[in-house]
Design a protein around this motif. Structure first.
Motif, PDB file in Angstrom:
ATOM      1  N   ILE A 193      -0.078  -5.886  -9.860  1.00 18.93           N
ATOM      2  CA  ILE A 193      -0.118  -5.786 -11.228  1.00 18.93           C
ATOM      3  C   ILE A 193      -0.343  -4.377 -11.466  1.00 18.93           C
ATOM      4  N   ALA A 194      -0.625  -4.273 -10.006  1.00 18.41           N
ATOM      5  CA  ALA A 194      -0.187  -2.252  -9.569  1.00 18.41           C
ATOM      6  C   ALA A 194       1.300  -2.184  -9.989  1.00 18.41           C
ATOM      7  N   SER A 195       1.825  -2.373  -9.283  1.00 12.70           N
ATOM      8  CA  SER A 195       3.292  -2.746  -9.194  1.00 12.70           C
ATOM      9  C   SER A 195       3.821  -2.340 -10.233  1.00 12.70           C
ATOM     10  N   ILE A 196       3.772  -3.894 -11.311  1.00 10.56           N
ATOM     11  CA  ILE A 196       3.802  -3.859 -12.889  1.00 10.56           C
ATOM     12  C   ILE A 196       3.082  -3.094 -14.046  1.00 10.56           C
ATOM     13  N   ASN A 197       2.727  -2.411 -13.918  1.00 11.23           N
ATOM     14  CA  ASN A 197       1.990  -0.869 -14.646  1.00 11.23           C
ATOM     15  C   ASN A 197       2.535  -0.025 -13.908  1.00 11.23           C
ATOM     16  N   TRP A 198       2.638   0.258 -12.779  1.00 11.14           N
ATOM     17  CA  TRP A 198       3.929   1.842 -12.522  1.00 11.14           C
ATOM     18  C   TRP A 198       5.322   1.509 -11.919  1.00 11.14           C
ATOM     19  N   SER A 199       5.846   0.376 -12.557  1.00  7.28           N
ATOM     20  CA  SER A 199       7.265  -0.743 -12.364  1.00  7.28           C
ATOM     21  C   SER A 199       7.445   0.457 -11.165  1.00  7.28           C
ATOM     22  N   ILE A 200       6.839   0.387 -10.185  1.00  7.73           N
ATOM     23  CA  ILE A 200       7.066   0.326  -8.896  1.00  7.73           C
ATOM     24  C   ILE A 200       8.122  -1.005  -8.724  1.00  7.73           C
ATOM     25  N   THR A 201       9.462  -0.717  -7.738  1.00  8.45           N
ATOM     26  CA  THR A 201       9.726  -2.076  -7.493  1.00  8.45           C
ATOM     27  C   THR A 201       9.715  -2.239  -5.731  1.00  8.45           C
ATOM     28  N   GLU A 202       9.655  -1.250  -5.355  1.00  9.47           N
ATOM     29  CA  GLU A 202       9.499  -1.212  -3.701  1.00  9.47           C
ATOM     30  C   GLU A 202       8.885  -2.456  -3.165  1.00  9.47           C
ATOM     31  N   SER A 203       8.856  -3.593  -2.255  1.00  9.40           N
ATOM     32  CA  SER A 203       8.050  -3.966  -2.085  1.00  9.40           C
ATOM     33  C   SER A 203       6.732  -3.813  -1.486  1.00  9.40           C
ATOM     34  N   HIS A 204       5.789  -4.378  -1.303  1.00  8.64           N
ATOM     35  CA  HIS A 204       4.651  -4.195  -0.616  1.00  8.64           C
ATOM     36  C   HIS A 204       4.067  -5.494  -0.007  1.00  8.64           C
ATOM     37  N   THR A 205       3.212  -5.246   1.246  1.00 11.69           N
ATOM     38  CA  THR A 205       2.626  -6.190   1.721  1.00 11.69           C
ATOM     39  C   THR A 205       1.504  -6.202   1.816  1.00 11.69           C
ATOM     40  N   ALA A 206       0.544  -7.181   1.872  1.00 14.91           N
ATOM     41  CA  ALA A 206      -1.482  -8.018   1.651  1.00 14.91           C
ATOM     42  C   ALA A 206      -1.595  -8.508   2.832  1.00 14.91           C
ATOM     43  N   VAL A 207      -2.350  -7.198   3.355  1.00  4.35           N
ATOM     44  CA  VAL A 207      -2.656  -8.007   4.428  1.00  4.35           C
ATOM     45  C   VAL A 207      -4.148  -8.459   4.864  1.00  4.35           C
ATOM     46  N   ALA A 208      -4.370  -9.102   5.669  1.00  2.00           N
ATOM     47  CA  ALA A 208      -6.323  -9.529   5.463  1.00  2.00           C
ATOM     48  C   ALA A 208      -6.019  -9.413   7.638  1.00  2.00           C
ATOM     49  N   ALA A 209      -7.141  -9.302   7.865  1.00  2.00           N
ATOM     50  CA  ALA A 209      -7.185  -9.270   9.619  1.00  2.00           C
ATOM     51  C   ALA A 209      -8.665  -9.558  10.175  1.00  2.00           C
ATOM     52  N   GLY A 210      -9.282 -10.277   8.924  1.00  3.38           N
ATOM     53  CA  GLY A 210     -11.306  -9.871  10.011  1.00  3.38           C
ATOM     54  C   GLY A 210     -11.549  -8.585  10.061  1.00  3.38           C
ATOM     55  N   PRO A 211     -12.343  -8.251  10.583  1.00  4.20           N
ATOM     56  CA  PRO A 211     -12.532  -7.377  11.138  1.00  4.20           C
ATOM     57  C   PRO A 211     -11.963  -5.929  11.065  1.00  4.20           C
ATOM     58  N   ASP A 212     -10.438  -6.140  11.634  1.00  2.00           N
ATOM     59  CA  ASP A 212      -9.760  -5.272  11.931  1.00  2.00           C
ATOM     60  C   ASP A 212      -8.590  -5.096  10.761  1.00  2.00           C
ATOM     61  N   SER A 213      -8.939  -5.390   9.562  1.00  2.00           N
ATOM     62  CA  SER A 213      -8.035  -5.106   8.089  1.00  2.00           C
ATOM     63  C   SER A 213      -7.205  -4.010   8.196  1.00  2.00           C
ATOM     64  N   LEU A 214      -8.860  -2.987   8.111  1.00  3.15           N
ATOM     65  CA  LEU A 214      -8.036  -1.284   8.170  1.00  3.15           C
ATOM     66  C   LEU A 214      -7.174  -1.184   8.973  1.00  3.15           C
ATOM     67  N   ILE A 215      -7.138  -1.068   9.840  1.00  2.00           N
ATOM     68  CA  ILE A 215      -6.245  -0.626  11.477  1.00  2.00           C
ATOM     69  C   ILE A 215      -4.959  -1.530  11.142  1.00  2.00           C
ATOM     70  N   ALA A 216      -4.862  -2.442  10.791  1.00  2.00           N
ATOM     71  CA  ALA A 216      -3.893  -4.403  10.650  1.00  2.00           C
ATOM     72  C   ALA A 216      -2.804  -3.322   9.574  1.00  2.00           C
ATOM     73  N   GLY A 217      -4.162  -2.495   8.425  1.00  2.00           N
ATOM     74  CA  GLY A 217      -2.734  -2.350   7.389  1.00  2.00           C
ATOM     75  C   GLY A 217      -2.633  -0.531   7.809  1.00  2.00           C
ATOM     76  N   MET A 218      -3.521  -0.182   8.750  1.00  2.00           N
ATOM     77  CA  MET A 218      -2.803   1.088   8.773  1.00  2.00           C
ATOM     78  C   MET A 218      -1.579   1.192   9.610  1.00  2.00           C
ATOM     79  N   THR A 219      -0.975  -0.063  11.028  1.00  4.69           N
ATOM     80  CA  THR A 219      -0.440  -0.287  12.256  1.00  4.69           C
ATOM     81  C   THR A 219       0.963  -0.739  10.888  1.00  4.69           C
ATOM     82  N   GLU A 220       0.733  -1.752  10.064  1.00  2.00           N
ATOM     83  CA  GLU A 220       1.768  -2.477   8.999  1.00  2.00           C
ATOM     84  C   GLU A 220       2.383  -0.684   7.798  1.00  2.00           C
ATOM     85  N   ALA A 221       1.403   0.164   7.797  1.00  2.00           N
ATOM     86  CA  ALA A 221       2.189   1.034   7.054  1.00  2.00           C
ATOM     87  C   ALA A 221       2.861   1.650   7.710  1.00  2.00           C
TER      88      ALA A 221
END
Length: 247
Positions: free
Chosen positions: A118-146
């Motif tokens: 929804i955010a991509s559509i609302n702000w016309s963001i055409t670059e790709s995105h990634t969704a991460v779920a890694a249990g208790p490490d979800s924040l640090i896993a997101g940091m690694t991906e970023a």
């Protein structure tokens, strides 16, 4: 692994749904701090049609993301959450066991990357995105991906993390008191930003910093960015990210 990046903007939301706090700014500079924020006050950057589809989970994520976006922006987005929109998921499970018709809206919005779509559509963001779920490490896993994405693409990357307290039926699985937490951090290549906001992000396999919950980790990282301090470590199960401000 060490990567040179610039952190140009951050935003942090936390608290109960009817009386939360919102802060945002640049490293070492608090631009705004608001208290008593309710669900209706969030996600002002979304078009009304999209905002109506979002509950507290989506609106809090939209609010912090908005504070790190720019006009005519097209960043890569990394969206991280341990539980996703658990309230909608539990509602769907209840409908299944009671033989009720499933809500198409709840089903669609329960998908882990529904909000960032929804955010991509609302702000016309055409670059790709990634969704991460890694249990208790979800924040640090997101940091690694970023960090990996900015190192690979040399483009701006926004890390957006959110988790809300578990519903009552699962509350016994949480350790300690939990509160709703959303964090967004904008990373940019050093060539595109001021050297004064430059950091070295280095991954290590061990850390002297004790493990804490991802929501508390997000809060401490926001305080680090607000304070402008020189160094902070985010710890995970299999390693840690140490973020050091360059002189």
């Amino acid at each position: 692994m060490a990567v040179q990046v610039s952190i140009t903007n951050w935003a942090f939301w936390c608290g109960p749904n009817d009386h939360a706090n919102l802060k945002y700014g640049t490293p070492g500079l608090l631009q705004s701090s608001k208290t008593g924020i309710g669900k209706a006050d969030l996600a002002g950057g979304l078009k009304p049609a999209w905002k109506r589809r979002l509950d507290l989970y989506g609106r809090a994520a939209a609010e912090v993301l908005t504070r790190t976006l720019r006009t005519d922006d097209n960043p890569y987005i990394v969206f991280a959450s341990r539980h996703g929109n658990i309230e909608r998921t539990v509602k769907l499970l209840h409908q299944v066991i009671t033989n009720e018709a499933l809500s198409p809206a709840d089903f669609g919005m329960s998908v882990h990357n529904a909000f960032v779509g929804i955010a991509s559509i609302n702000w016309s963001i055409t670059e790709s995105h990634t969704a991460v779920a890694a249990g208790p490490d979800s924040l640090i896993a997101g940091m690694t991906e970023a960090i990996c994405q900015i190192n690979d693409t040399n483009l701006p990357v926004i890390l957006c993390y959110i988790d809300l307290p578990l519903p009552a039926v699962y509350r016994h699985l949480e350790h300690g008191d939990q509160t709703g937490t959303a964090l967004a951090v904008r990373f940019e290549p050093l060539s595109d930003a001021s050297q004064s906001n430059s950091y070295t992000a280095e991954f290590g396999t061990t850390s002297e910093t004790p493990r804490i919950s991802a929501p508390l980790e997000a809060e401490r990282f926001a305080k680090f960015l607000e304070s402008g301090l020189a160094k902070h470590t985010l710890s995970g199960t299999n390693g840690c990210w140490t973020v050091t401000k360059n002189d």
